[in-house]
Design a protein around this motif. Sequence first.
Motif, PDB file in Angstrom:
ATOM      1  N   LEU A  16       0.857  -1.186   0.000  1.00 58.16           N
ATOM      2  CA  LEU A  16       0.000   0.000   0.000  1.00 58.16           C
ATOM      3  C   LEU A  16       0.892   1.234   0.000  1.00 58.16           C
ATOM      4  N   ASP A  17       0.613   2.161  -0.930  1.00 60.91           N
ATOM      5  CA  ASP A  17       1.397   3.395  -1.055  1.00 60.91           C
ATOM      6  C   ASP A  17       0.683   4.459  -0.218  1.00 60.91           C
ATOM      7  N   SER A  18       0.933   4.442   1.094  1.00 57.38           N
ATOM      8  CA  SER A  18       0.140   5.305   1.975  1.00 57.38           C
ATOM      9  C   SER A  18       0.791   5.431   3.347  1.00 57.38           C
ATOM     10  N   ILE A  46       4.316  -1.720   2.994  1.00 57.18           N
ATOM     11  CA  ILE A  46       3.936  -0.308   2.801  1.00 57.18           C
ATOM     12  C   ILE A  46       5.072   0.405   2.073  1.00 57.18           C
ATOM     13  N   THR A  47       4.697   1.328   1.200  1.00 53.37           N
ATOM     14  CA  THR A  47       5.704   2.263   0.684  1.00 53.37           C
ATOM     15  C   THR A  47       5.267   3.673   1.084  1.00 53.37           C
ATOM     16  N   THR A  48       6.253   4.502   1.388  1.00 49.42           N
ATOM     17  CA  THR A  48       5.974   5.898   1.721  1.00 49.42           C
ATOM     18  C   THR A  48       6.912   6.745   0.871  1.00 49.42           C
ATOM     19  N   ASN A  49       6.664   8.034   0.854  1.00 49.16           N
ATOM     20  CA  ASN A  49       7.624   8.949   0.239  1.00 49.16           C
ATOM     21  C   ASN A  49       7.522  10.291   0.966  1.00 49.16           C
ATOM     22  N   PRO A  50       8.480  11.198   0.771  1.00 44.21           N
ATOM     23  CA  PRO A  50       8.465  12.466   1.519  1.00 44.21           C
ATOM     24  C   PRO A  50       7.195  13.277   1.274  1.00 44.21           C
ATOM     25  N   VAL A  59      15.177   0.979   3.422  1.00 40.24           N
ATOM     26  CA  VAL A  59      15.577   2.379   3.195  1.00 40.24           C
ATOM     27  C   VAL A  59      15.394   2.723   1.725  1.00 40.24           C
ATOM     28  N   LYS A  60      14.595   3.769   1.493  1.00 42.43           N
ATOM     29  CA  LYS A  60      14.306   4.177   0.118  1.00 42.43           C
ATOM     30  C   LYS A  60      15.307   5.258  -0.276  1.00 42.43           C
ATOM     31  N   LEU A  61      15.948   5.019  -1.416  1.00 41.16           N
ATOM     32  CA  LEU A  61      17.003   5.926  -1.878  1.00 41.16           C
ATOM     33  C   LEU A  61      16.709   6.339  -3.313  1.00 41.16           C
ATOM     34  N   ILE A  96      15.338   1.286  -4.337  1.00 43.38           N
ATOM     35  CA  ILE A  96      15.806   2.411  -5.157  1.00 43.38           C
ATOM     36  C   ILE A  96      14.612   2.965  -5.928  1.00 43.38           C
ATOM     37  N   THR A  97      14.340   4.249  -5.699  1.00 38.81           N
ATOM     38  CA  THR A  97      13.120   4.845  -6.221  1.00 38.81           C
ATOM     39  C   THR A  97      13.412   5.867  -7.318  1.00 38.81           C
ATOM     40  N   LEU A  98      12.324   6.325  -7.964  1.00 40.71           N
ATOM     41  CA  LEU A  98      12.415   7.306  -9.051  1.00 40.71           C
ATOM     42  C   LEU A  98      13.205   6.736 -10.221  1.00 40.71           C
ATOM     43  N   PRO A 134      10.245   1.384 -10.465  1.00 40.66           N
ATOM     44  CA  PRO A 134       9.995   2.145 -11.687  1.00 40.66           C
ATOM     45  C   PRO A 134       8.619   2.807 -11.600  1.00 40.66           C
ATOM     46  N   PHE A 135       8.543   4.083 -12.003  1.00 42.56           N
ATOM     47  CA  PHE A 135       7.316   4.881 -11.861  1.00 42.56           C
ATOM     48  C   PHE A 135       6.520   4.866 -13.167  1.00 42.56           C
ATOM     49  N   VAL A 136       5.566   3.961 -13.282  1.00 36.63           N
ATOM     50  CA  VAL A 136       4.839   3.831 -14.568  1.00 36.63           C
ATOM     51  C   VAL A 136       3.931   5.037 -14.852  1.00 36.63           C
ATOM     52  N   GLY A 137       3.191   5.491 -13.836  1.00 37.99           N
ATOM     53  CA  GLY A 137       2.223   6.577 -14.057  1.00 37.99           C
ATOM     54  C   GLY A 137       2.886   7.869 -14.510  1.00 37.99           C
ATOM     55  N   ARG A 138       4.028   8.195 -13.895  1.00 38.19           N
ATOM     56  CA  ARG A 138       4.684   9.456 -14.263  1.00 38.19           C
ATOM     57  C   ARG A 138       5.255   9.378 -15.673  1.00 38.19           C
ATOM     58  N   LEU A 139       5.609   8.157 -16.140  1.00 36.07           N
ATOM     59  CA  LEU A 139       6.038   8.017 -17.547  1.00 36.07           C
ATOM     60  C   LEU A 139       4.832   8.157 -18.469  1.00 36.07           C
ATOM     61  N   VAL A 158       6.616  -2.225  -8.933  1.00 36.70           N
ATOM     62  CA  VAL A 158       5.965  -1.250  -9.814  1.00 36.70           C
ATOM     63  C   VAL A 158       5.342  -0.132  -8.971  1.00 36.70           C
ATOM     64  N   ALA A 159       5.675   1.119  -9.306  1.00 37.19           N
ATOM     65  CA  ALA A 159       5.210   2.264  -8.518  1.00 37.19           C
ATOM     66  C   ALA A 159       4.534   3.290  -9.412  1.00 37.19           C
ATOM     67  N   SER A 160       3.957   4.309  -8.751  1.00 39.86           N
ATOM     68  CA  SER A 160       3.223   5.362  -9.466  1.00 39.86           C
ATOM     69  C   SER A 160       2.093   4.725 -10.293  1.00 39.86           C
ATOM     70  N   VAL A 161       1.326   3.900  -9.600  1.00 41.90           N
ATOM     71  CA  VAL A 161       0.248   3.148 -10.250  1.00 41.90           C
ATOM     72  C   VAL A 161      -1.026   3.993 -10.267  1.00 41.90           C
ATOM     73  N   ARG A 162      -1.658   4.051 -11.432  1.00 40.72           N
ATOM     74  CA  ARG A 162      -2.819   4.936 -11.590  1.00 40.72           C
ATOM     75  C   ARG A 162      -4.144   4.204 -11.803  1.00 40.72           C
ATOM     76  N   SER A 163      -4.091   2.886 -12.094  1.00 42.21           N
ATOM     77  CA  SER A 163      -5.339   2.183 -12.408  1.00 42.21           C
ATOM     78  C   SER A 163      -5.214   0.689 -12.108  1.00 42.21           C
ATOM     79  N   ILE A 223       4.191  -4.695  -6.383  1.00 41.55           N
ATOM     80  CA  ILE A 223       3.574  -3.463  -6.873  1.00 41.55           C
ATOM     81  C   ILE A 223       3.113  -2.673  -5.658  1.00 41.55           C
ATOM     82  N   THR A 224       3.131  -1.356  -5.774  1.00 42.89           N
ATOM     83  CA  THR A 224       2.574  -0.548  -4.678  1.00 42.89           C
ATOM     84  C   THR A 224       1.437   0.294  -5.224  1.00 42.89           C
ATOM     85  N   VAL A 225       0.321   0.279  -4.505  1.00 42.80           N
ATOM     86  CA  VAL A 225      -0.890   0.923  -5.018  1.00 42.80           C
ATOM     87  C   VAL A 225      -1.527   1.824  -3.962  1.00 42.80           C
TER      88      VAL A 225
HETATM   89  C1  E4P Z   1       6.359   4.790  -4.778  1.00 45.33           C
HETATM   90  O1  E4P Z   1       7.119   4.319  -3.994  1.00 45.33           O
HETATM   91  C2  E4P Z   1       5.867   6.176  -4.753  1.00 45.33           C
HETATM   92  O2  E4P Z   1       5.596   6.519  -3.419  1.00 45.33           O
HETATM   93  C3  E4P Z   1       4.587   6.372  -5.513  1.00 45.33           C
HETATM   94  O3  E4P Z   1       4.160   5.202  -6.154  1.00 45.33           O
HETATM   95  C4  E4P Z   1       4.594   7.590  -6.372  1.00 45.33           C
HETATM   96  O4  E4P Z   1       3.369   7.695  -7.049  1.00 45.33           O
HETATM   97  P1  E4P Z   1       2.854   9.045  -7.728  1.00 45.33           P
HETATM   98  O5  E4P Z   1       3.535   9.182  -9.049  1.00 45.33           O
HETATM   99  O6  E4P Z   1       1.381   8.827  -7.898  1.00 45.33           O
HETATM  100  O7  E4P Z   1       3.193  10.170  -6.792  1.00 45.33           O
END
Ligand code: E4P
Length: 214
Positions: free
Chosen positions: A5-7, A23-27, A82-84, A107-109, A129-134, A163-168, A183-185
Amino acid sequence: MEIFLDSVDLNEIKELKEFIDGITTNPSLIAKSGHKDKYEDLVSEICSIIKGPVSVEVVADSHEDMVKEGLKLAKIASNIVVKLPLTHEGLISCKKLWTEHKIPANITLCFSPGQALFAAKAGACFISPFVGRLDDISYDGLSLIEDICTIYSNYNFKTKVLVASVRSPAHVIEAARLGAHSITVPAKILRQLINHPLTDQGLAIFEKDWGVKQ
Ligand code: E4P
């Protein structure tokens, strides 16, 4: 497939804890939750609810400071990852944290297969890897997942594709079809995956026919 869960929302985490592996978190998520000043308490509470990996990101710039921050984060609980960021400094920190302290890194972004290759060689536990932002910039985010899964499989890398930045929900299904390990959603997508209007409709009919409800 591991589903994270990305929350950082404790209500969402408690609601969905039976369905998630971590769980995944980000700043940004932590800052928006209003817990930035006491984020270590928040992370500690999350780790007491979820026993699987809990990824928490460093905000330092240099590898020396990233390693220090990573060591501090890892002391919060034994399931911290640790997320880097996927930068020169982030890759060096990943290698140091793993080889010198056995602390796993996410390793993120990640936005290219070349970046993912170097994350694996640095000993990352997860690559995100951030699929939604791509997709947002008109690139096919899922084609990056396919490339990374192929490359990692070719060389038997142990790094898991998260798999991150999931939109659907479709992102989730396609990532599973491609064989991504994890995957994180966001909570909304997890609920969309579980629920189906035809299930609700069918259940209402069964209950009515059985005489449970009018
Ligand atoms: C993953 O670790 C990120 O926290 C997250 O998936 C980023 O998603 P976003 O592009 O919707 O911000």
